[in-house]
Design an enzyme around this catalytic site. Structure first.
Site, short mmCIF file in Angstrom:
data_model
loop_
_atom_site.label_atom_id
_atom_site.label_comp_id
_atom_site.label_asym_id
_atom_site.label_seq_id
_atom_site.Cartn_x
_atom_site.Cartn_y
_atom_site.Cartn_z
N LYS A 1 64.65 0.16 36.99
CA LYS A 1 66.04 0.23 37.46
C LYS A 1 66.58 -1.16 37.77
O LYS A 1 67.76 -1.44 37.54
CB LYS A 1 66.14 1.15 38.68
N TYR B 1 59.27 2.89 38.71
CA TYR B 1 60.66 3.31 38.54
C TYR B 1 61.60 2.19 38.99
O TYR B 1 62.58 1.87 38.32
CB TYR B 1 60.87 4.56 39.40
N SER C 1 68.93 3.24 41.80
CA SER C 1 68.34 4.03 42.88
C SER C 1 68.08 3.12 44.05
O SER C 1 67.83 1.92 43.88
CB SER C 1 67.03 4.62 42.38
N SER C 2 68.07 3.69 45.25
CA SER C 2 67.84 2.85 46.44
C SER C 2 66.40 2.34 46.50
O SER C 2 66.10 1.44 47.27
CB SER C 2 68.18 3.63 47.70
N CYS C 3 65.51 2.88 45.67
CA CYS C 3 64.12 2.41 45.72
C CYS C 3 63.95 1.05 45.07
O CYS C 3 62.84 0.51 45.05
CB CYS C 3 63.17 3.42 45.11
N HIS D 1 61.67 15.76 44.79
CA HIS D 1 61.86 15.01 46.03
C HIS D 1 61.86 15.94 47.24
O HIS D 1 61.92 17.16 47.11
CB HIS D 1 63.18 14.24 45.98
P1 GDP Z 1 60.71 8.83 48.38
O1 GDP Z 1 62.02 8.86 49.11
O2 GDP Z 1 60.71 7.97 47.17
O3 GDP Z 1 59.58 8.46 49.32
O4 GDP Z 1 60.39 10.27 47.79
P2 GDP Z 1 60.30 11.78 48.34
O5 GDP Z 1 61.66 12.35 48.50
O6 GDP Z 1 59.38 12.50 47.41
O7 GDP Z 1 59.59 11.69 49.76
C1 GDP Z 1 60.27 11.31 50.93
C2 GDP Z 1 59.39 11.55 52.16
O8 GDP Z 1 59.31 12.96 52.41
C3 GDP Z 1 57.95 11.04 52.05
O9 GDP Z 1 57.60 10.53 53.31
C4 GDP Z 1 57.18 12.34 51.76
O10 GDP Z 1 55.82 12.26 52.13
C5 GDP Z 1 57.95 13.30 52.65
N1 GDP Z 1 57.73 14.72 52.34
C6 GDP Z 1 57.42 15.68 53.25
N2 GDP Z 1 57.25 16.86 52.65
C7 GDP Z 1 57.46 16.66 51.32
C8 GDP Z 1 57.43 17.53 50.20
O11 GDP Z 1 57.16 18.72 50.27
N3 GDP Z 1 57.74 16.96 48.99
C9 GDP Z 1 58.06 15.63 48.86
N4 GDP Z 1 58.36 15.15 47.63
N5 GDP Z 1 58.06 14.79 49.92
C10 GDP Z 1 57.78 15.29 51.13
#
Ligand code: GDP
Length: 318
Positions: free
Chosen positions: A147, A143, A114-116, A186
Site C-alpha cells: 500500500k 500488506y 490503509s491505516s496499517c 477483521h
Molecule cells: P488489525 O487491526 O490489523 O490488527 O486487524 P484485526 O481487525 O484482525 O484485529 C484487531 C484486533 O482485534 C487485534 O488485537 C485482534 O487480536 C483483536 N481481535 C479480538 N478478537 C478477534 C477476532 O475474533 N478476530 C480478529 N480478526 N481479531 C480479533
C-alpha cells in the site's frame, strides 16, 4: 493549508476497480447519487494482477475517473499466514492499474490505502506525516509495504507525468459486505458473527482474541464511500489523506458495543494465544476535516445497520 479543488463527476465515466469488495460496493452505492456513468468489470473478465489484461480493459473502457478499491485484504491472522499473496497481489494491482491509468489518459485516480501503512509505534493519533518514520507492525507489514508503494506510485506519476492521482488512507472499516470468515476477516466482522452465533446457540460467552486492550478506530463503510467521492471532487495534491473518525475504542469496548446492538447479554473470554497486533491505531483526520468532510454516522448507528445487514444477508446465507 490544503486547498479545495473541483473535479465534478457529472457525466464522467467512472471505474470502480474492486466493486465486489466491501469498500468498492459501498462506493457503487454512493455513486448512484452522482450523475456519472459507472464502469465495473468482474474478476473473471479482468484479473487486475495481469498487466496486459488491465491495459486492454482500460484501452477499451476508457474511464475518465478511477477509484482503486481492489485489493487482497484480510485480518491479523490472514496477513501473517499469507504474506506472499498480500504483498504480490497488492503490488501488482497498484502498479498495473496506476500505470494503465497514466497510459490511457485517465483524468483523475484515487488509490485506496490503509491505516496499517503507519509505523507500529507512530505517535497517536497518526498524522499523514508519520508515513515511513519507523518500522511497521510485523503482523501486517506485507500488506502495508504494497500500500505504501501504491501511494508512492501516485506521487511519482503526479511528479513525472503531471497525473492527477491521489490517495486516501482509511482506518479499520466495517459494514455491509464485510468478510465474515473468522479466520480471514477483521475484528469488527468477527464480533458480529460471534455475537450472532452465541445468540443462536444460547452460548453464555464469546471468545475474544488477544487481551482486549488494543485500541482501534472504526469507520462505517458508507461514510468511507462518501469521503472518497468528496476527495475525488475536491482534493488534488501529492500527500495522501487519512479517512476516519479520529476516535478509538478498545477491542473489549467494541465487543460490548456489538453485544449491546445485538442484544447479547453474556460475557467475554480472552484467548491469549492470539496476537494483539498494534497496541493502538487511530488517525488524525484534521486535514480532511479542514477541507470540509467529517464522518457523519455515529458508531452505534453504524454497527446497528451493519449487524442488521449481516443477520439478513450473510448469516442467513450460511
Ligand atoms: P488489525 O487491526 O490489523 O490488527 O486487524 P484485526 O481487525 O484482525 O484485529 C484487531 C484486533 O482485534 C487485534 O488485537 C485482534 O487480536 C483483536 N481481535 C479480538 N478478537 C478477534 C477476532 O475474533 N478476530 C480478529 N480478526 N481479531 C480479533
Amino acid at each position: 493549508m490544503t486547498t479545495r479543488s473541483s473535479y465534478p463527476l457529472a457525466g464522467k465515466r467512472v471505474w470502480v476497480a474492486g466493486h465486489r469488495g466491501m469498500a468498492g460496493a459501498a462506493l457503487v452505492r454512493r455513486l448512484q447519487r452522482e450523475d456519472c456513468r459507472l464502469l465495473t468489470v468482474s474478476r473473471a473478465e479482468v484479473d487486475l494482477r495481469r498487466q496486459a489484461a488491465v491495459e486492454a480493459w482500460m484501452d477499451q473502457a476508457r474511464p475518465q475517473a478511477v477509484f482503486v478499491c481492489a485489493a487482497t485484504v484480510g485480518g491479523i491472522l490472514a496477513n501473517s499466514t499469507r504474506p506472499a499473496e498480500f504483498l504480490y497481489d497488492n503490488l501488482a494491482i497498484a502498479s498495473n492499474v496506476i500505470h494503465a491509468a497514466h497510459r490511457s489518459g485517465v483524468e483523475k485516480l484515487l488509490f485506496l490505502g490503509s491505516s496499517c501503512i503507519y509505523p507500529r509505534l507512530a505517535a497517536q493519533p497518526m498524522t499523514e506525516e508519520a508515513l515511513l518514520t519507523g518500522p511497521l507492525e510485523p503482523t501486517n507489514e506485507w500488506y502495508a509495504v504494497a500500500k505504501i508503494a501504491g501511494i508512492k506510485l501516485c506521487q511519482a506519476y503526479r511528479r513525472q507525468h503531471g497525473c492527477d492521482f491521489i490517495s486516501a488512507m482509511p482506518t479499520n472499516l466495517f459494514g455491509p459486505g464485510d468478510n465474515y470468515d473468522l479466520q480471514q476477516g477483521h475484528v469488527a466482522a468477527a464480533m458480529q458473527v460471534k455475537v450472532h452465533r452465541a445468540r443462536q446457540t444460547g452460548a453464555s460467552q464469546i471468545e475474544i482474541w488477544g487481551s482486549g486492550t488494543p485500541r482501534r478506530e472504526f469507520l462505517y463503510v458508507d461514510d468511507l464511500a462518501d469521503a472518497l467521492v468528496f476527495m475525488m471532487k475536491h482534493y488534488s495534491d501529492e500527500p495522501h489523506l487519512n479517512v476516519g473518525t479520529g476516535v478509538d475504542i478498545s477491542i473489549r469496548e467494541l465487543a460490548e458495543l456489538v453485544a449491546r446492538v445485538a442484544g447479547f447479554e453474556g460475557g467475554f473470554v480472552y484467548d491469549a494465544s492470539k496476537p494483539d497486533g498494534m497496541p493502538r491505531k487511530v488517525m488524525n483526520v484534521e486535514r480532511l476535516a479542514a477541507l470540509g468532510w467529517r464522518a457523519p454516522t455515529p458508531l452505534e448507528d453504524g454497527f446497528r445497520a451493519s449487524y442488521e445487514w449481516y443477520v439478513r444477508n450473510a448469516a442467513a446465507a450460511r
